[in-house]
Design an enzyme around this catalytic site. Structure first.
Site, mmCIF file in Angstrom:
data_model
loop_
_atom_site.group_PDB
_atom_site.id
_atom_site.type_symbol
_atom_site.label_atom_id
_atom_site.label_comp_id
_atom_site.label_asym_id
_atom_site.label_seq_id
_atom_site.Cartn_x
_atom_site.Cartn_y
_atom_site.Cartn_z
ATOM 1 N N CYS A 73 -13.608 -0.364 -6.892
ATOM 2 C CA CYS A 73 -13.660 -1.086 -8.645
ATOM 3 C C CYS A 73 -12.935 -0.041 -9.438
ATOM 4 C CB CYS A 73 -15.033 -0.615 -8.782
ATOM 5 S SG CYS A 73 -15.169 -1.001 -10.936
ATOM 6 N N HIS A 108 -21.027 1.247 -16.188
ATOM 7 C CA HIS A 108 -20.861 1.768 -15.350
ATOM 8 C C HIS A 108 -22.539 2.867 -15.699
ATOM 9 C CE1 HIS A 108 -17.250 0.001 -13.722
ATOM 10 N NE2 HIS A 108 -16.419 0.765 -15.399
ATOM 11 N N CYS A 117 -10.829 -4.532 -16.767
ATOM 12 C CA CYS A 117 -11.314 -4.704 -14.563
ATOM 13 C C CYS A 117 -10.000 -3.575 -14.085
ATOM 14 C CB CYS A 117 -10.620 -6.643 -14.154
ATOM 15 S SG CYS A 117 -10.539 -6.278 -12.298
ATOM 16 N N ASN A 155 -8.581 -2.794 -11.008
ATOM 17 C CA ASN A 155 -7.708 -2.866 -10.250
ATOM 18 C C ASN A 155 -6.964 -4.170 -9.897
ATOM 19 O OD1 ASN A 155 -8.640 -1.234 -8.600
ATOM 20 N ND2 ASN A 155 -10.858 -2.323 -7.771
ATOM 21 N N GLY A 182 -14.547 1.625 -12.314
ATOM 22 C CA GLY A 182 -15.958 1.813 -11.792
ATOM 23 C C GLY A 182 -14.998 3.455 -11.246
ATOM 24 N N ASN A 197 -9.963 -5.396 -3.520
ATOM 25 C CA ASN A 197 -11.039 -5.833 -4.989
ATOM 26 C C ASN A 197 -9.947 -7.176 -5.275
ATOM 27 O OD1 ASN A 197 -11.556 -5.063 -7.943
ATOM 28 N ND2 ASN A 197 -12.734 -6.741 -6.421
ATOM 29 N N ASN A 223 -15.372 -1.626 -19.933
ATOM 30 C CA ASN A 223 -16.916 -2.080 -19.771
ATOM 31 C C ASN A 223 -18.073 -0.932 -18.908
ATOM 32 O OD1 ASN A 223 -15.480 -1.247 -17.236
ATOM 33 N ND2 ASN A 223 -15.304 -2.848 -16.140
ATOM 34 N N GLU A 243 -20.775 -4.306 -7.726
ATOM 35 C CA GLU A 243 -20.029 -4.886 -9.352
ATOM 36 C C GLU A 243 -21.019 -6.507 -10.049
ATOM 37 O OE1 GLU A 243 -16.064 -5.715 -9.937
ATOM 38 O OE2 GLU A 243 -15.681 -4.699 -8.258
#
Ligand SMILES: N[C@@H](CCC[C@H](N)C(=O)O)C(=O)O
Length: 287
Positions: free
Chosen positions: A228, A170, A75, A77, A231, A13, A168, A219
């Site tokens: 992700c 999911h 994020c 990663n 994720g 990623n 975020n 994504e």
């Protein structure tokens, strides 16, 4: 304008990292810059762009832009790569430090290889958000209800989804065989579904056993990616909520780009451990 960059990835990623301690980019140009650097033909090629910045409330700060120029709240990663960059550039001197993202402040701890470079990073990702209205997701029932194994009607089929926000949003669909994950057909449909007013990251997950999950992702703002981090955390939480896994136990999530180790502790926090890799450094010329 010449913009120095570092390309890094966490399990494939990849993002273009810009050191905001040294380079300032006008706010109004950040979104177009992310689109430009991400383009594999006319730019560098990546899943988006990440800024490493000074913070007033943590040791350093991260801002993340998807490939389509939209800014995201978090994020996983990216947090590991920002930790590596901040440590190796000397903006932090302790191996444990804090990183501010739009979603909040997290603790990161870096592990060094024999040459003193950061190769693995553990992040305390904080507590997942499970209330429907905070995902945010529109649906039947009370706004504070959790969305666990709920029927989710798509154009052609009824799936069952579990919604988790790691800062975020999911939605996790458990399926029998990861090879059949309908990423290309359902990824764009679900991410743009009106039940998700802010869009959503779409994950398909196969339970291998209580400590292992196979995972693929579409994504929001970037499409199919190799991995992700948020994720994978959401998938670990969803696996516990659906009684496939247990709290306080390590869950290895097998993503297209490699493995992440996730655990959801009894104290409510989600932990993520995985690699952070530098690919290239250079200058990007932007008109
Ligand atoms: N790849 C990331 C998540 C990036 C943001 C996401 N696409 C969103 O819009 O929420 C990760 O590793 O967590």
């Amino acid at each position: 304008m010449k913009i120095p960059f570092t390309k890094m990835h966490g399990l494939g990623n990849s993002y273009i990292y810009i050191n905001g301690f040294e380079t300032t980019i006008e706010e109004s140009r950040l979104s177009e810059l992310s689109i430009a650097v991400s383009n594999p033909n006319f730019g560098i090629g990546s899943d988006g762009m990440i800024l490493l910045l000074p913070s007033e409330i943590a040791d350093v700060r991260m801002r993340i832009f998807n490939k389509d120029g939209s800014e995201a709240m978090n994020c996983g990663n990216g947090l590991r790569c920002v930790a590596k960059l901040a440590y190796e550039l000397g903006y932090v001197t302790s191996r444990s430090f804090t990183i501010e993202a739009k979603a909040g402040v997290v603790d990161a701890t870096v592990q060094l290889d024999e040459e003193g470079s950061v190769d693995q990073v553990t992040v305390d990702m904080g507590e997942p958000i499970l209330e429907r209205q905070k995902i945010p997701m529109v649906g039947q029932g009370f706004p504070e209800d959790r969305v666990i194994n709920e029927v989710f009607q798509t154009k052609n089929e009824a799936l069952r989804g579990t919604a988790v926000s790691m800062g975020n949003p999911h939605i996790i669909f458990f399926i029998e065989n990861i090879k059949n994950a309908p990423l290309e057909s359902l990824g764009p449909e679900v991410t743009n579904d009106s039940r998700f007013p802010e869009g959503v990251n779409v994950e398909f997950v196969e339970v291998v056993n209580s400590n292992e999950l196979n995972f693929r992702v579409w994504e929001r703002g970037s499409g199919v990616t190799q991995a992700c981090g948020t994720g994978a955390c959401a998938a670990g939480v969803a696996s516990v909520l659906n009684d496939f896994s247990r709290k306080d136990e390590e869950i290895t999530v097998h993503l297209d780009g490699g493995d992440l180790v996730i655990s959801w502790s009894e104290n409510g926090h989600v932990w993520m451990t995985g690699p952070a890799v530098t690919v290239a450094k250079g200058d990007f010329w932007h008109v």
